[in-house]
Motif scaffolding. Structure first.
Motif, mmCIF file in Angstrom:
data_model
loop_
_atom_site.group_PDB
_atom_site.id
_atom_site.type_symbol
_atom_site.label_atom_id
_atom_site.label_comp_id
_atom_site.label_asym_id
_atom_site.label_seq_id
_atom_site.Cartn_x
_atom_site.Cartn_y
_atom_site.Cartn_z
ATOM 1 N N LEU A 595 -14.681 -26.527 -15.919
ATOM 2 C CA LEU A 595 -15.836 -27.408 -16.089
ATOM 3 C C LEU A 595 -16.392 -27.339 -17.512
ATOM 4 N N LEU A 596 -16.339 -26.158 -18.128
ATOM 5 C CA LEU A 596 -16.895 -25.981 -19.472
ATOM 6 C C LEU A 596 -15.867 -26.249 -20.562
ATOM 7 N N GLY A 597 -14.615 -26.420 -20.173
ATOM 8 C CA GLY A 597 -13.589 -26.798 -21.130
ATOM 9 C C GLY A 597 -13.196 -25.721 -22.110
ATOM 10 N N ALA A 598 -13.308 -24.439 -21.728
ATOM 11 C CA ALA A 598 -12.961 -23.347 -22.644
ATOM 12 C C ALA A 598 -12.717 -22.082 -21.830
ATOM 13 N N ASP A 599 -12.139 -21.091 -22.483
ATOM 14 C CA ASP A 599 -11.955 -19.783 -21.867
ATOM 15 C C ASP A 599 -13.104 -18.871 -22.272
ATOM 16 N N PRO A 600 -13.520 -17.951 -21.399
ATOM 17 C CA PRO A 600 -14.653 -17.083 -21.718
ATOM 18 C C PRO A 600 -14.332 -16.108 -22.845
ATOM 19 N N VAL A 601 -15.375 -15.719 -23.578
ATOM 20 C CA VAL A 601 -15.215 -14.763 -24.676
ATOM 21 C C VAL A 601 -15.983 -13.468 -24.417
ATOM 22 N N SER A 602 -16.801 -13.424 -23.366
ATOM 23 C CA SER A 602 -17.514 -12.190 -23.033
ATOM 24 C C SER A 602 -17.809 -12.149 -21.543
ATOM 25 N N VAL A 603 -17.970 -10.924 -21.034
ATOM 26 C CA VAL A 603 -18.247 -10.704 -19.612
ATOM 27 C C VAL A 603 -19.314 -9.627 -19.488
ATOM 28 N N TYR A 604 -20.323 -9.888 -18.672
ATOM 29 C CA TYR A 604 -21.305 -8.866 -18.314
ATOM 30 C C TYR A 604 -21.453 -8.893 -16.801
ATOM 31 N N ALA A 605 -21.599 -7.722 -16.192
ATOM 32 C CA ALA A 605 -21.671 -7.680 -14.728
ATOM 33 C C ALA A 605 -22.591 -6.558 -14.272
ATOM 34 N N VAL A 606 -23.337 -6.825 -13.212
ATOM 35 C CA VAL A 606 -24.132 -5.811 -12.523
ATOM 36 C C VAL A 606 -23.901 -5.993 -11.031
ATOM 37 N N ALA A 607 -24.185 -4.937 -10.277
ATOM 38 C CA ALA A 607 -23.910 -5.002 -8.845
ATOM 39 C C ALA A 607 -24.928 -4.184 -8.074
ATOM 40 N N THR A 608 -25.093 -4.524 -6.813
ATOM 41 C CA THR A 608 -25.901 -3.721 -5.912
ATOM 42 C C THR A 608 -25.093 -2.491 -5.496
ATOM 43 N N PRO A 609 -25.734 -1.485 -4.855
ATOM 44 C CA PRO A 609 -25.002 -0.280 -4.459
ATOM 45 C C PRO A 609 -23.741 -0.614 -3.662
ATOM 46 N N GLY A 610 -22.658 0.085 -4.004
ATOM 47 C CA GLY A 610 -21.391 -0.154 -3.342
ATOM 48 C C GLY A 610 -20.663 -1.381 -3.839
#
Length: 731
Positions: A595-610
């Motif tokens: 949809l954005l017409g490009a490949d990502p250049v950065s990733v950030y992630a957070v998660a709940t326990p487990g």
């Protein structure tokens, strides 16, 4: 310095200012980075401290016996003063931490100031800013192991010593009763040793976590599910070992152990549960009952723990310190994963409030860490990588190959795997497609191959993969097996010169992805498609067309209401099949990138326990962002996928592939689809078959497939490091 203490008489917990310890010979002074709260042992102490004097006496009959002996020897007044003086004193808490060596005592030559170490001992690895730790109670942290993970070293050693006492052997079946912190680690250690594990715990969340971490099946101790799983895995003989990792006053664990053990099985007590052994049941099976004493040989021996006198390895292979080092090594090499066990990381300054929340049940947790001011994010010199390399696609000869030869109709297809997805979402679209011949189906069991042949009209059914890869009449191979086999099967098919369609994911780690690309480079065969079907969905394609050309950065939000999986699902076997996001997340990364017409250049992630609910933020070259919320705790009646794309004063909305709309100066709304959701499988397969038939370009460039896979894998790196990850393109 500050230290967590408790008054056993009043039950008061405090974060007290106390003098810093000195650095004595034979040990090191360690500044804490993370310390682990044992939600079993420590909370039991905290709860006991809050009891009345009668309650304390009932909970510790061993101490009452000592008081009686003291009365006989010293009289009531002296004994009373002694007992009250001991009760009305501050005592420390904690016994497992990771920190940085601040000072080295005389006689120590295996570490230096600045080294990261894991420490053990309820007198030396306390919840305190500084601890003096003798030589045999610390171990250097291996390169690359995060400090928060190294803080599990002591409890990991307890679990490891329990497994050693069980003398587990490859192929055996074990029952773990109690799936708290120790039980979860025992499950992983047994699974890593090639043992089939059944877990028993009344908490369904803990059962689900254990299955994700390697257990074959889990359930409530009183349910038929546990007994059924044991019967199925052992042929009715019973388990080889039972590990009691439960606490409390119930005698159910030891009774369950007797009922589900095989003749002459082994029962290992690791936790602190009631042990009223039913004599007849244990006698008739001649069960071998064993105790696991804490972290291993050396525990409670002052000459070993305080004076640093090691046991010769030829006589005692696994001591406290060697167990500690072994567990750290297993964690560093990914054989044990403690990250899913971390329910909460609290600031050390909030220690008292954290204990209160745990005691009151407000904070539900398997493992809780205290983080100390200024703690390192990774071992010195081995900081978590700030960048993950997206491997380049290299073809033999260094240039893109000429178009593949066209295929004379019909296109002959072979399937490797015929599970639920293949038989419900792929084969129905191919079996009736003109110009397609279903040549061969390959499965690991003869009956599933025969069923697929009968239902979809395959010309042949076999369990021999090599026969298919060597069949020159087969034009393309579909790899639709479990996630752990995708990369290897794809690699073999590419080397055999086949066009390949592999269901997501293409790979579960960077090494697997590199192996696939090495096959492309070696063979020059880049004819590969990964089953990222959503970009082919007619409704989404029309919505993108209605949205029009984008000129400015966009914000995309993608909510995936994935829901919970049934107990026993192979998707939960995280140790072998990868996390749920690693398995399915590529769909959503690919859709966002398309949809954005490009490949990502950065990733950030957070998660709940487990890591149950994961939030992923992707950055794109033009400043666009895509947020993917992959959640498993939502309502089952809510739509699975909703997407919003906002840019240039316009909004594109997708409602679960049932309806789409675009809001701009003119509003466009699709008609509600009268039939089942079309997520693009049919159009994707048509594009793939067309590429095979004509020899033209594959539906999605290989570079895009690689970028999506690398971004999906980088999510785990971002979760472990707690920081954004840059996706650097390899040259």
């Amino acid at each position: 310095m500050k230290q967590v203490v408790q008054n056993y008489k009043s039950g008061e917990l405090a974060l007290l200012d106390v003098p810093a310890p000195g650095c004595k010979p034979g040990g090191v002074l360690v500044r804490s980075a993370y310390s682990l709260i044992s939600t079993g042992t420590e909370l039991m102490k905290v709860s006991e401290a809050g009891m009345s004097m009668v309650g304390k006496a009932r909970s510790r009959p061993d101490q009452v016996a000592k008081v009686v002996q003291s009365v006989a020897a010293n009289g009531v007044p002296a004994t009373y003063r002694k007992v009250m003086g001991k009760l009305d004193s501050y005592t420390p808490l904690g016994y497992s931490l990771c920190g940085v060596v601040e000072q080295v005592g005389a006689g120590i030559d295996d570490v230096k100031a600045g080294d990261l170490v894991a420490c053990a001992g309820n007198e030396h690895a306390l919840h305190a800013e500084l601890n003096w730790v003798p030589k045999n109670l610390y171990a250097p942290v291996p390169d690359g192991l995060a400090p928060r993970h190294a803080a599990f070293g002591t409890v990991g050693s307890i679990a490891l010593q329990g497994v050693r006492q069980g003398e587990s052997r490859l192929g055996e079946v074990a029952l773990v009763v109690g799936l708290g912190l120790i039980g979860q680690l025992v499950v992983q250690l047994l699974a890593a040793s090639g043992v089939l594990v059944v877990g028993a715990d009344p908490d369904p969340t803990r059962c689900e976590l254990a299955e994700r971490l390697g257990a074959a099946a889990c359930g409530d101790p009183g349910s038929a599910a546990v007994e059924g799983a044991v019967a199925e895995l052992t042929g009715g003989h019973g388990v080889d070992q039972v590990y009691l990792a439960a606490g409390g006053g119930s005698n159910q664990p030891v009774e369950l152990a007797a009922r589900l053990s095989r003749d002459r099985g082994r029962v290992v007590d690791i936790g602190k549960c009631r042990l009223d052994l039913p004599w007849n049941a244990y006698y008739e099976k001649e069960l071998d009952v064993r105790f696991s004493r804490s972290y291993g040989p050396g525990r409670y021996d002052p000459s070993y723990e305080l004076e640093g006198r090691d046991y010769p390895i030829g006589y005692v292979r696994w001591t406290e310190r060697r167990n500690l080092a072994c567990f750290l090594d297993l964690a560093a090499r990914g054989r044990v994963d403690v990250e899913p066990l971390i329910s909460h990381v609290a600031d050390f300054d909030d220690a008292v409030e954290t204990y209160r929340r745990l005691k009151d049940g407000e904070l539900k947790a398997v493992a809780v860490l205290f983080g100390y001011p200024g703690q390192p994010e990774a071992a010195p010199g081995t900081e978590a990588p700030a960048a993950v390399t997206v491997p380049a696609v290299r073809r033999s000869g260094g240039a893109a190959p000429a178009p593949a030869r066209a295929v004379k109709s019909p296109v002959r297809l072979a399937f490797v795997g015929a599970g639920n997805y293949a038989t419900s979402m792929l084969l129905p679209h191919l079996s009736q497609r003109e110009g397609v011949e279903l040549s061969t189906v390959v499965t690991t069991t003869a009956l599933s191959a025969a069923n697929a042949q009968r239902k979809f009209g395959f010309a042949r059914a076999t369990t021999d993969l090599d026969a298919v890869l060597g069949d020159e009449s087969v034009d393309a191979v579909f790899v639709v097996t479990r996630h752990s086999s995708h990369a290897e099967l794809t690699r073999k098919a590419l080397l055999a010169g086949k066009t390949v369609f592999v269901e997501k994911p293409l790979a579960l780690d960077q090494d697997e992805l590199a192996d696939v690309l090495a096959a492309v480079e070696e063979s020059g065969n880049d004819r590969l498609q990964v089953g990222f079907n959503r970009r082919f969905a007619p409704l989404l394609q029309e919505a993108k067309k209605q949205f029009g050309v984008r000129t400015g950065p966009a914000s995309l939000r993608y909510l995936v209401n994935a829901g919970r999986l049934d107990h026993g699902s192979w998707y939960l076997r995280q140790g072998t099949e990868g996390s749920r996001f690693a398995g399915e997340g590529g769909h959503f990364v690919d859709t966002a990138s398309w949809l954005l017409g490009a490949d990502p250049v950065s990733v950030y992630a957070v998660a709940t326990p487990g890591n149950e609910d994961v939030q992923v933020v992707l950055g794109y070259p033009d400043g666009s962002t895509a947020t993917i919320s992959y959640v498993t705790t939502g309502a089952s009646g809510f739509p699975k996928e909703t997407l919003d794309l906002v840019a240039d004063g316009k909004v594109l909305r997708l409602d679960d592939f049932v309806r789409a709309s675009v809001h701009s100066r003119k509003r466009w709304v699709s008609s509600r689809l009268p039939k089942a959701r079309d997520k693009g499988q049919s159009a994707e397969l048509a594009a793939f078959v067309r590429a095979v038939r004509t020899g033209g370009p594959m539906p999605v460039p290989l570079e895009s497939l690689v970028a999506t896979t690398a971004a999906t894998l980088a999510v785990q790196t971002a979760l472990a490091g707690g920081a954004p990850v840059t996706l650097a393109r390899s040259r």
